[in-house]
Motif scaffolding. Structure first.
Motif, mmCIF file in Angstrom:
data_model
loop_
_atom_site.group_PDB
_atom_site.id
_atom_site.type_symbol
_atom_site.label_atom_id
_atom_site.label_comp_id
_atom_site.label_asym_id
_atom_site.label_seq_id
_atom_site.Cartn_x
_atom_site.Cartn_y
_atom_site.Cartn_z
ATOM 1 N N UNK A 1 -9.531 9.147 -9.206
ATOM 2 C CA UNK A 1 -9.913 10.510 -8.831
ATOM 3 C C UNK A 1 -9.718 10.807 -7.350
ATOM 4 N N UNK A 2 -9.491 9.774 -6.538
ATOM 5 C CA UNK A 2 -9.334 9.998 -5.110
ATOM 6 C C UNK A 2 -10.070 8.948 -4.305
ATOM 7 N N UNK A 3 -10.268 9.220 -3.020
ATOM 8 C CA UNK A 3 -10.930 8.290 -2.108
ATOM 9 C C UNK A 3 -12.329 8.788 -1.773
ATOM 10 N N UNK A 4 -13.279 7.866 -1.756
ATOM 11 C CA UNK A 4 -14.642 8.140 -1.308
ATOM 12 C C UNK A 4 -14.817 7.432 0.024
ATOM 13 N N UNK A 5 -15.266 8.161 1.039
ATOM 14 C CA UNK A 5 -15.323 7.572 2.375
ATOM 15 C C UNK A 5 -16.647 7.899 3.060
ATOM 16 N N UNK A 6 -17.063 6.978 3.916
ATOM 17 C CA UNK A 6 -18.224 7.185 4.767
ATOM 18 C C UNK A 6 -18.103 6.207 5.919
ATOM 19 N N UNK A 7 -17.905 6.723 7.130
ATOM 20 C CA UNK A 7 -17.689 5.861 8.297
ATOM 21 C C UNK A 7 -18.888 4.969 8.584
ATOM 22 N N UNK A 8 -20.080 5.391 8.157
ATOM 23 C CA UNK A 8 -21.277 4.589 8.373
ATOM 24 C C UNK A 8 -21.455 3.516 7.312
ATOM 25 N N UNK A 9 -20.633 3.584 6.269
ATOM 26 C CA UNK A 9 -20.707 2.603 5.205
ATOM 27 C C UNK A 9 -21.163 3.202 3.892
ATOM 28 N N UNK A 10 -20.487 2.832 2.809
ATOM 29 C CA UNK A 10 -20.822 3.318 1.476
ATOM 30 C C UNK A 10 -21.896 2.436 0.839
ATOM 31 N N UNK B 1 -21.337 11.044 2.117
ATOM 32 C CA UNK B 1 -20.111 10.517 1.523
ATOM 33 C C UNK B 1 -19.102 11.652 1.346
ATOM 34 N N UNK B 2 -17.862 11.376 1.728
ATOM 35 C CA UNK B 2 -16.823 12.415 1.631
ATOM 36 C C UNK B 2 -15.830 12.074 0.529
ATOM 37 N N UNK B 3 -15.351 13.104 -0.141
ATOM 38 C CA UNK B 3 -14.287 12.949 -1.129
ATOM 39 C C UNK B 3 -12.968 13.366 -0.479
ATOM 40 N N UNK B 4 -12.013 12.450 -0.469
ATOM 41 C CA UNK B 4 -10.729 12.654 0.191
ATOM 42 C C UNK B 4 -9.602 12.452 -0.813
ATOM 43 N N UNK B 5 -8.373 12.820 -0.441
ATOM 44 C CA UNK B 5 -7.235 12.611 -1.349
ATOM 45 C C UNK B 5 -7.027 11.137 -1.685
ATOM 46 N N UNK B 6 -6.251 10.906 -2.726
ATOM 47 C CA UNK B 6 -6.068 9.564 -3.263
ATOM 48 C C UNK B 6 -5.581 8.529 -2.276
ATOM 49 N N UNK B 7 -4.627 8.875 -1.387
ATOM 50 C CA UNK B 7 -4.043 7.875 -0.482
ATOM 51 C C UNK B 7 -4.780 7.763 0.847
ATOM 52 N N UNK B 8 -5.927 8.431 0.977
ATOM 53 C CA UNK B 8 -6.662 8.401 2.247
ATOM 54 C C UNK B 8 -7.153 6.997 2.595
ATOM 55 N N UNK B 9 -7.329 6.138 1.600
ATOM 56 C CA UNK B 9 -7.760 4.763 1.879
ATOM 57 C C UNK B 9 -6.782 4.035 2.783
ATOM 58 N N UNK B 10 -5.502 4.402 2.689
ATOM 59 C CA UNK B 10 -4.470 3.737 3.491
ATOM 60 C C UNK B 10 -4.713 3.895 4.980
ATOM 61 N N UNK B 11 -5.106 5.102 5.373
ATOM 62 C CA UNK B 11 -5.239 5.413 6.797
ATOM 63 C C UNK B 11 -6.686 5.379 7.275
ATOM 64 N N UNK B 12 -7.581 4.837 6.466
ATOM 65 C CA UNK B 12 -8.980 4.745 6.882
ATOM 66 C C UNK B 12 -9.101 3.918 8.160
ATOM 67 N N UNK B 13 -10.043 4.292 8.999
ATOM 68 C CA UNK B 13 -10.290 3.537 10.233
ATOM 69 C C UNK B 13 -11.039 2.268 9.846
ATOM 70 N N UNK B 14 -10.271 1.218 9.655
ATOM 71 C CA UNK B 14 -10.833 -0.044 9.178
ATOM 72 C C UNK B 14 -10.015 -1.198 9.714
ATOM 73 N N UNK B 15 -10.661 -2.340 9.849
ATOM 74 C CA UNK B 15 -9.950 -3.541 10.287
ATOM 75 C C UNK B 15 -9.225 -4.217 9.121
ATOM 76 N N UNK B 16 -9.762 -4.022 7.913
ATOM 77 C CA UNK B 16 -9.229 -4.690 6.732
ATOM 78 C C UNK B 16 -8.962 -3.667 5.636
ATOM 79 N N UNK B 17 -7.787 -3.736 5.027
ATOM 80 C CA UNK B 17 -7.453 -2.909 3.863
ATOM 81 C C UNK B 17 -7.190 -3.849 2.691
ATOM 82 N N UNK B 18 -7.808 -3.555 1.559
ATOM 83 C CA UNK B 18 -7.676 -4.404 0.373
ATOM 84 C C UNK B 18 -7.093 -3.576 -0.772
ATOM 85 N N UNK B 19 -5.773 -3.629 -0.996
ATOM 86 C CA UNK B 19 -5.205 -2.986 -2.184
ATOM 87 C C UNK B 19 -5.518 -3.847 -3.409
#
Length: 392
Positions: free
Chosen positions: A220-229, A253-271
């Protein structure tokens, strides 16, 4: 690269859909590798996955262990697993592949299929078990089968142990990379694509290790929260396909488009969902320091070259997601018993050692972790062949 030992394309007489089986290599006459179902599955994809299984098996070789690594194989079916015809197609595929499952191919769940579904379809196809080809290699088949059945019956916090061990291995891979780099666990940000069995368990273990899960993606898309989900709340609200009920989201918690996980401000990305998720068209959106491949083949080779050139480290699937496969065999062969604490301890110990030696090899050789993993497998395969042979 040598061609696979066997490659088969099957066409279903009812739907016209195709299925594939590739046996890359045999050890003592047996190969292991899961069965996936997804729309667009191809022979080329299954061939690559079978080669990956050969390497995963070799990388977990312990000359003092009871578990003897198998050869590598993989099955695939070109169909949406949620399609009405999917289950009947699965049964007919397994019925067609029955001679191989009975004699040389041990299989289980993979993308799009659960182990329960594979087991049910295998029984309907007339098979004793999806892993029966390995039974002749066991010292005490009855005891081994009871041990594995008992292990699959175990639950931890209401979740099956079989659903957790793979994510435990992925999480340990992340933690090992952080430790080698001197990066604290607490507060390290993580984005996860896919909240199914592997992605969900990975998020659970990383959150409990103090990392901050800032983005998760499902169909359904990306769920994001900079403070942590709230990972536990999201996991509890998943359906059978790993889709989160958005009713549990908190105001921040924010609902973002599907590929937003790619560009999330994070040190680690886990596909942790589908193959080929990161390609040359989207790799430049990744700002993370590490990509940790929980899914099979999520980063295309050309994309990995570009990522490596700009300092992004890809920890490869052949190491990172190998924990589930190894746990099956450690349990069946008797290296560990049907005990959750023992399973997690063995997984953590084995994965940490493997990631450590891979990263050390990459550093010493001036190569990528993937090249180092391939080199380690290439070193071990002749040793396994010399000791156990292909067919005997």
């Amino acid at each position: 690269m040598t061609p696979p030992l066997m490659s088969s394309v099957w066409t279903d007489h009812v739907t016209g859909r195709r299925g594939f089986l590739v046996v890359d290599r045999l050890v003592r006459g047996v190969a292991g590798g899961g069965l996936r179902m997804r729309p667009g599955c191809t022979l080329e994809e299954v061939t690559g996955l079978a080669r990956g299984m050969t390497m995963k098996e070799a990388l977990h070789y312990d000359p003092d262990g009871r578990y003897v690594p198998l050869g590598g194989a993989k099955g695939g079916i070109d169909c949406d697993p949620q399609a009405p015809e999917a289950y009947g197609l699965l049964v007919r595929y397994l019925r067609a592949m029955r001679p191989y499952v009975e004699s040389c191919w041990t299989t289980g769940e993979d993308l799009g299929l659960t182990q329960d579904l594979v087991d049910r379809a295998a029984a309907e196809a007339g098979l004793e078990s999806s892993v029966q080809a390995v039974y002749p290699l066991l010292d005490d088949e009855a005891a081994a089968r009871r041990r594995l059945a008992d292990a699959f019956a175990l639950e931890v916090d209401g979740i099956g142990l079989d659903e957790l061990v793979g994510g435990c291995g992925v999480a340990e891979s992340v933690l090992t990379a952080l430790d080698r780099a001197g990066v604290a666990h607490a507060g390290t940000r993580v984005a996860v694509q896919g909240l199914g069995t592997m992605g969900g368990a990975t998020a659970r273990f990383l959150a409990r290790a103090g990392l901050r899960i800032v983005a998760v993606a499902d169909i359904k898309g990306t769920i994001a929260n900079a403070a942590g989900l709230d990972v536990d709340a999201l996991l509890a609200a998943r359906d059978a396909y790993g889709t989160v009920d958005r009713a549990v989201l908190r105001p921040a918690d924010r609902e973002l488009p599907g590929e937003a996980w790619l560009s999330a401000r994070a040190e680690v990305v886990v596909p942790a969902a589908v193959s080929y998720a990161i390609d040359t068209a989207n790799q430049d959106r990744v700002t993370a320091r590490w990509i940790v491949e929980a899914a099979n083949m999520p980063v295309l080779p050309a994309a990995e070259e570009a990522l490596s050139a700009r300092g992004v480290t890809v920890l490869p699937d052949v190491v990172v997601n190998s924990g589930t496969n190894a746990w099956w065999w450690w349990t069946l062969f008797g290296d560990i018993g049907p005990d959750a604490a023992e399973a997690f301890a063995c997984t953590r110990r084995s994965m940490r050692a493997l990631v450590e030696v891979m990263l050390a090899r990459a550093e010493a050789d001036g190569t990528t972790p993937r090249a180092a993993a391939h080199a380690l497998a290439a070193d071990r395969l002749p040793v396994i062949a010399e000791r156990f042979g292909w067919y005997r």
